[in-house]
Scaffold this active site. Structure first.
Site, short mmCIF file in Angstrom:
data_model
loop_
_atom_site.label_atom_id
_atom_site.label_comp_id
_atom_site.label_asym_id
_atom_site.label_seq_id
_atom_site.Cartn_x
_atom_site.Cartn_y
_atom_site.Cartn_z
N HIS A 93 0.83 -1.21 0.00
CA HIS A 93 0.00 0.00 0.00
C HIS A 93 0.86 1.25 0.00
O HIS A 93 1.95 1.27 0.56
CB HIS A 93 -0.99 0.01 1.17
CG HIS A 93 -0.38 0.09 2.54
ND1 HIS A 93 -0.16 1.28 3.19
CD2 HIS A 93 0.05 -0.86 3.39
CE1 HIS A 93 0.35 1.06 4.38
NE2 HIS A 93 0.51 -0.23 4.54
N ASP B 80 -0.56 4.43 0.79
CA ASP B 80 -1.05 5.47 1.70
C ASP B 80 -0.26 5.40 3.01
O ASP B 80 0.28 4.36 3.36
CB ASP B 80 -2.55 5.29 1.98
CG ASP B 80 -2.90 3.94 2.59
OD1 ASP B 80 -2.44 2.91 2.05
OD2 ASP B 80 -3.62 3.90 3.61
N ASP C 282 6.58 1.49 6.29
CA ASP C 282 5.15 1.17 6.22
C ASP C 282 4.45 2.12 5.28
O ASP C 282 3.96 3.14 5.70
CB ASP C 282 4.56 1.24 7.64
CG ASP C 282 3.08 0.93 7.66
OD1 ASP C 282 2.57 0.36 6.68
OD2 ASP C 282 2.42 1.27 8.65
N GLU D 225 -5.05 1.36 3.21
CA GLU D 225 -4.75 0.36 4.24
C GLU D 225 -4.78 0.98 5.62
O GLU D 225 -5.20 0.35 6.58
CB GLU D 225 -3.37 -0.26 3.97
CG GLU D 225 -3.09 -1.52 4.79
CD GLU D 225 -2.57 -1.26 6.20
OE1 GLU D 225 -2.65 -2.16 7.04
OE2 GLU D 225 -2.08 -0.15 6.48
N GLU D 226 -4.32 2.23 5.72
CA GLU D 226 -4.22 2.86 7.05
C GLU D 226 -5.58 3.28 7.61
O GLU D 226 -5.66 3.70 8.76
CB GLU D 226 -3.28 4.06 6.99
CG GLU D 226 -1.84 3.71 6.61
CD GLU D 226 -1.12 2.82 7.63
OE1 GLU D 226 -1.72 2.52 8.68
OE2 GLU D 226 0.02 2.43 7.35
N ASP E 220 4.33 -6.07 4.56
CA ASP E 220 3.78 -4.95 5.34
C ASP E 220 3.81 -5.27 6.83
O ASP E 220 2.99 -4.78 7.59
CB ASP E 220 2.34 -4.68 4.87
CG ASP E 220 1.77 -3.40 5.45
OD1 ASP E 220 2.56 -2.49 5.77
OD2 ASP E 220 0.54 -3.30 5.58
N HIS F 143 4.60 4.38 11.90
CA HIS F 143 3.66 5.34 12.51
C HIS F 143 4.33 6.29 13.51
O HIS F 143 3.66 7.06 14.18
CB HIS F 143 2.46 4.65 13.19
CG HIS F 143 1.61 3.86 12.25
ND1 HIS F 143 0.31 3.51 12.53
CD2 HIS F 143 1.85 3.35 11.03
CE1 HIS F 143 -0.20 2.82 11.53
NE2 HIS F 143 0.73 2.70 10.60
ZN ZN Z 1 1.15 -0.91 6.46
#
Ligand code: ZN
Length: 469
Positions: free
Chosen positions: A87, A89, A118, A152-153, A176, A442
């Site tokens: 992903h 995003d 990520d 995805e997030e 991921d 994150h």
């Molecule tokens: Zn991810």
């Protein structure tokens, strides 16, 4: 045929790094304000996604776009499909960065940027892996699809839409999460139990006015605060002070007036997948209050929490224990505990269980227990356990590739959380984070070691070859 994957990747090092930096410099955060036809999640995500698809076409790949939700980049021929799920995003950058989060600067051998690990770094690793296989002109007997998600997030609307229209790959992996291989993920259910509160007869010695603890079901509440009305407020304060001392709980009692006391407990917040690593502030406060005499609904709420759930994340008191040495225990995190006089009481539970546990049976016991105190339950979300057999062709092939390239054992991991791999029928999470590397997903200064980026590219290239040859 022996293929020197690492060497081939090393020769392409400069372009892998440059492409990764280019992808990371695009800010791909969900932005509903700029959403529209062909860009359902806003302009930033759409620009990033379109850039990657255009680049793929220029590099000679077949591509497909499902109206900006998700798409794929394809190489190979055949009936079957190998899916690699990535992903583009990212979550917002937040505070505390030492460099520009969209600068993709290289510091101490690492590329620092939001999305580095990520999942844009790994997306580029998988992309270059497929590109390498294509450049070697290796004939494949299957189609390999790099599936690019864009939500995805948030809510996974990307893959939901994609798999409504496109074939489900026979097998695949998602770069991921962690290396070596995550083959089992628990079922995850969010449950809310609610009871409407009327004006109670003041039966007990004290009256519960409010109780507030926790905001999210997947987090252990970090604290709790209760407001109590009572002629004996002062005595309750003294009892709480000695509870705090004797039980070594971190807390504080404050007299609001002669007849009102506020009790506060400081817990420790951690991810709800392992409640025992934290301290549930709400359940600790209930553990103290369950012994006092309260109005009926307040007493029901507190005794339920204190007697049936406190310090028991495995459900021993309820009799719902399910232990599995390999796949882990059934766990319950009580993430939201709210009570507001004359309005509503809420108990929110995040239940996680390995394959083999009897979900319906557990739910029935929870319902019975809570219905008895007039709490009515609703399932907010439920995802069943995701698991690929250890003996499957997929797991065996990826384990072999991992061993070949790293010289390490390919331990199979079972986790309580959910990874992107669960949107594939037969899919595992496979990297990109190597064992012992700090996970900065994150967080501020999210980064990927260039060494790891190249290692992952090489591993993915061989994996594609082994699965699709
Ligand atoms: Zn991810």
């Amino acid at each position: 045929m022996t293929i020197e994957w690492k060497e081939l990747v090393e020769q392409r090092k400069e372009s892998i790094i440059a492409d990764t930096q280019a992808l990371l410099r695009k800010k791909s955060i969900l932005d509903p304000d700029t959403s529209g036809v062909g860009q359902p999640f806003g302009k930033g995500i759409a620009d990033t996604y379109n850039w990657l698809l255009t680049k793929s076409q220029n590099d000679g790949f077949k591509t497909k776009d499902i109206e900006g939700y998700a798409g794929h980049i394809e190489y190979g021929e055949g009936k079957e499909i190998i899916g690699i799920l990535c992903h583009i995003d990212v979550v917002p950058e937040g505070e505390g960065w030492s460099v520009d989060p969209y600068g993709a600067h290289i510091v101490d051998g690492k590329i620092i940027a939001r999305g580095a690990i990520d999942d844009k770094g790994p997306t580029m690793a998988a992309y270059h892996a497929l590109k390498l296989v294509k450049e070697l002109n290796i004939p494949l007997s299957k189609r390999v699809r790099l599936i690019i998600g864009t939500d995805e997030e948030s809510e996974w609307r990307c893959v939901d839409r994609y798999f409504k229209e496109e074939e489900m790959p026979q097998m695949g992996f998602a770069p991921d999460a962690d290396f070596p291989i995550i083959y089992s993920e628990k079922g995850i259910c969010d449950l809310f139990y609610k009871r409407a509160l009327q004006d109670d007869e003041p039966t007990g010695e004290h009256e519960l006015i409010t109780f507030k603890s926790g905001h999210r079901l997947n987090m252990v509440p970090e604290s709790a605060v209760a407001l109590i009305q009572s002629d004996a407020a002062k005595t309750l304060k003294e009892q709480f002070d000695s509870f705090v001392k004797e039980e070594r709980v971190s807390g504080k009692a404050t007299m609001i007036s002669d007849k009102q006391v506020e009790l506060f407990v400081q817990g420790k917040s951690v991810h709800g997948m392992e409640p025992d690593k934290g301290i549930n502030g709400g359940l600790e406060l209930a553990r103290f209050l369950m012994n006092a005499s309260f109005n009926e609904s307040g007493g029901d709420f507190l005794s339920l929490l204190g007697e049936r759930f406190a310090r028991d994340s495995r459900g021993e008191k309820l009799g719902v224990v399910h232990r599995d040495n390999q796949l882990g225990d059934l766990t319950m995190n009580l993430g939201v505990l709210h009570y507001e006089k004359e309005k509503e009481a809420t108990i929110g539970i995040n239940l996680r269980y390995p394959k083999g546990a009897d979900f319906e049976g557990v739910k029935k016991i929870l319902d019975q227990e809570l219905n008895e105190k007039d709490f009515i339950g609703t399932v907010k979300t439920h995802e069943t356990p995701h698991m690929v057999e250890e003996s499957s062709e997929l797991v065996k092939a990826l384990a072999q590739v991992y061993r070949d390239q790293t010289g390490e054992e390919a331990d199979l991991l079972a986790i309580g959380g959910g990874t992107y791999a669960r949107s594939l029928n037969e899919g595992v999470a496979f990297g990109p984070l190597f064992p012992k590397r700090e996970d900065l997903a994150h967080q501020a200064d999210e980064a990927i070691h260039i060494e790891d980026l190249l290692k992952a590219t090489s591993i993915y290239a061989q994996a594609i070859y082994e699965l699709a040859k």
